[in-house]
Design a protein around this motif. Structure first.
Motif, PDB file in Angstrom:
ATOM      1  N   LYS A 217       0.861  -1.481   0.029  1.00  0.00           N
ATOM      2  CA  LYS A 217       0.017  -0.070   0.037  1.00  0.00           C
ATOM      3  C   LYS A 217       0.893   1.464   0.125  1.00  0.00           C
ATOM      4  O   LYS A 217       0.450   2.262  -0.446  1.00  0.00           O
ATOM      5  CB  LYS A 217      -1.190   0.056   1.331  1.00  0.00           C
ATOM      6  CG  LYS A 217      -2.303  -0.703   1.217  1.00  0.00           C
ATOM      7  CD  LYS A 217      -3.072  -0.553   2.353  1.00  0.00           C
ATOM      8  CE  LYS A 217      -4.342  -1.349   2.330  1.00  0.00           C
ATOM      9  NZ  LYS A 217      -5.244  -1.240   3.457  1.00  0.00           N
ATOM     10  N   ASN A 218       1.992   1.442   0.777  1.00  0.00           N
ATOM     11  CA  ASN A 218       2.869   2.384   0.744  1.00  0.00           C
ATOM     12  C   ASN A 218       4.089   2.614  -0.293  1.00  0.00           C
ATOM     13  O   ASN A 218       4.857   3.273  -0.118  1.00  0.00           O
ATOM     14  CB  ASN A 218       3.306   2.501   2.147  1.00  0.00           C
ATOM     15  CG  ASN A 218       2.387   2.450   3.371  1.00  0.00           C
ATOM     16  OD1 ASN A 218       1.521   3.162   2.888  1.00  0.00           O
ATOM     17  ND2 ASN A 218       2.511   1.625   4.459  1.00  0.00           N
ATOM     18  N   THR A 219       3.518   1.950  -1.143  1.00  0.00           N
ATOM     19  CA  THR A 219       4.966   2.133  -2.396  1.00  0.00           C
ATOM     20  C   THR A 219       4.186   2.149  -3.651  1.00  0.00           C
ATOM     21  O   THR A 219       2.969   1.976  -3.858  1.00  0.00           O
ATOM     22  CB  THR A 219       5.585   0.807  -2.533  1.00  0.00           C
ATOM     23  OG1 THR A 219       6.689   1.094  -3.633  1.00  0.00           O
ATOM     24  CG2 THR A 219       4.659  -0.425  -3.266  1.00  0.00           C
ATOM     25  N   GLU A 220       4.793   3.420  -4.774  1.00  0.00           N
ATOM     26  CA  GLU A 220       4.390   3.515  -5.682  1.00  0.00           C
ATOM     27  C   GLU A 220       4.885   2.704  -6.965  1.00  0.00           C
ATOM     28  O   GLU A 220       4.472   2.559  -8.143  1.00  0.00           O
ATOM     29  CB  GLU A 220       4.554   4.947  -6.246  1.00  0.00           C
ATOM     30  CG  GLU A 220       3.618   6.005  -5.452  1.00  0.00           C
ATOM     31  CD  GLU A 220       3.658   7.118  -5.505  1.00  0.00           C
ATOM     32  OE1 GLU A 220       4.224   7.436  -6.613  1.00  0.00           O
ATOM     33  OE2 GLU A 220       3.331   8.037  -4.555  1.00  0.00           O
ATOM     34  N   SER A 221       6.063   1.938  -6.630  1.00  0.00           N
ATOM     35  CA  SER A 221       6.792   1.076  -7.634  1.00  0.00           C
ATOM     36  C   SER A 221       6.560  -0.283  -7.230  1.00  0.00           C
ATOM     37  O   SER A 221       6.664  -0.622  -5.926  1.00  0.00           O
ATOM     38  CB  SER A 221       8.271   1.577  -7.679  1.00  0.00           C
ATOM     39  OG  SER A 221       8.822   1.563  -6.570  1.00  0.00           O
ATOM     40  N   PRO A 222       6.703  -1.416  -8.095  1.00  0.00           N
ATOM     41  CA  PRO A 222       6.823  -2.671  -7.698  1.00  0.00           C
ATOM     42  C   PRO A 222       7.745  -3.258  -6.528  1.00  0.00           C
ATOM     43  O   PRO A 222       9.066  -2.441  -6.767  1.00  0.00           O
ATOM     44  CB  PRO A 222       6.862  -3.287  -9.010  1.00  0.00           C
ATOM     45  CG  PRO A 222       6.680  -2.480  -9.929  1.00  0.00           C
ATOM     46  CD  PRO A 222       6.894  -1.129  -9.344  1.00  0.00           C
ATOM     47  N   LEU A 223       7.352  -3.888  -5.783  1.00  0.00           N
ATOM     48  CA  LEU A 223       8.544  -4.485  -4.785  1.00  0.00           C
ATOM     49  C   LEU A 223       8.410  -5.819  -5.376  1.00  0.00           C
ATOM     50  O   LEU A 223       7.762  -6.733  -5.433  1.00  0.00           O
ATOM     51  CB  LEU A 223       7.879  -4.502  -3.447  1.00  0.00           C
ATOM     52  CG  LEU A 223       7.621  -3.059  -2.634  1.00  0.00           C
ATOM     53  CD1 LEU A 223       7.183  -3.129  -1.350  1.00  0.00           C
ATOM     54  CD2 LEU A 223       8.922  -2.393  -2.518  1.00  0.00           C
ATOM     55  N   SER A 224       9.980  -6.371  -5.394  1.00  0.00           N
ATOM     56  CA  SER A 224      10.149  -7.759  -5.779  1.00  0.00           C
ATOM     57  C   SER A 224      10.080  -8.654  -4.627  1.00  0.00           C
ATOM     58  O   SER A 224      10.210  -8.398  -3.610  1.00  0.00           O
ATOM     59  CB  SER A 224      11.666  -7.889  -6.292  1.00  0.00           C
ATOM     60  OG  SER A 224      12.743  -7.708  -5.238  1.00  0.00           O
TER      61      SER A 224
END
Length: 169
Positions: free
Chosen positions: A15-22
């Protein structure tokens, strides 16, 4: 931290990211193996948390803000791989469109938003003894692709091109 707490934290991170998390990054942040993250993602999806898998990592599904129509072509046996290419790049397949020489434009909704949707679609095709609509036009067709950003649509275009599916308009 137990599994339920870890999955809550996983959703919070997404929820707290705008870019993908691997998966690797998430596994480091949550101090578990990447396989545990893959399993947690599957459990969250089963609980109707809309998580996208992109070639750069995981994202919570955001409201669709971008659409693009792609002209593509493939053999009948490649329709599943084409759909997987789009989904894996972060796109959602809204429909298929063909240009019939007699009937003109023919469109059918697909609403393919996950690999599971692809499996269900393929099963439906097989049980109905049907062929893909694009077979009528020697594999040439269009898809309206939905995404949460133009960057994801650019990723879809690059993935389709690298797999030999994308045609120039």
């Amino acid at each position: 931290m137990n599994g339920e707490e870890r999955r809550e934290k996983l959703v919070e991170l997404l929820k707290n990211t705008e870019s993908p998390l691997s998966g690797t990054r998430l596994s480091r942040l949550l101090h578990v193996s990447r396989q545990v993250i893959v399993n947690d993602i599957a459990l969250l999806r089963a609980a109707n948390v809309d998580i996208l898998s992109t070639n750069k990592g995981y994202l919570l599904s955001a409201p669709v803000s971008s659409t693009r129509v792609f002209k593509v072509c493939h053999a009948t046996e490649d329709f599943e791989r084409e759909m997987q290419t789009i989904i894996d790049a972060g796109g959602k397949i809204q429909d298929i469109i063909i240009e019939h020489p007699v009937y003109g434009k023919i469109s059918a909704p697909l609403e393919i938003y996950s690999r599971n949707d692809i499996v269900k679609f393929k099963e439906k095709m097989q049980s109905g003894n049907a062929v893909p609509l694009c077979d009528i036009t020697s594999g040439v067709h269009y898809h309206t692709i939905l995404a949460y950003s133009d960057e994801i649509l650019d990723d879809v275009a690059a993935a389709l091109k690298s797999n030999g599916f994308l045609l120039s308009r």
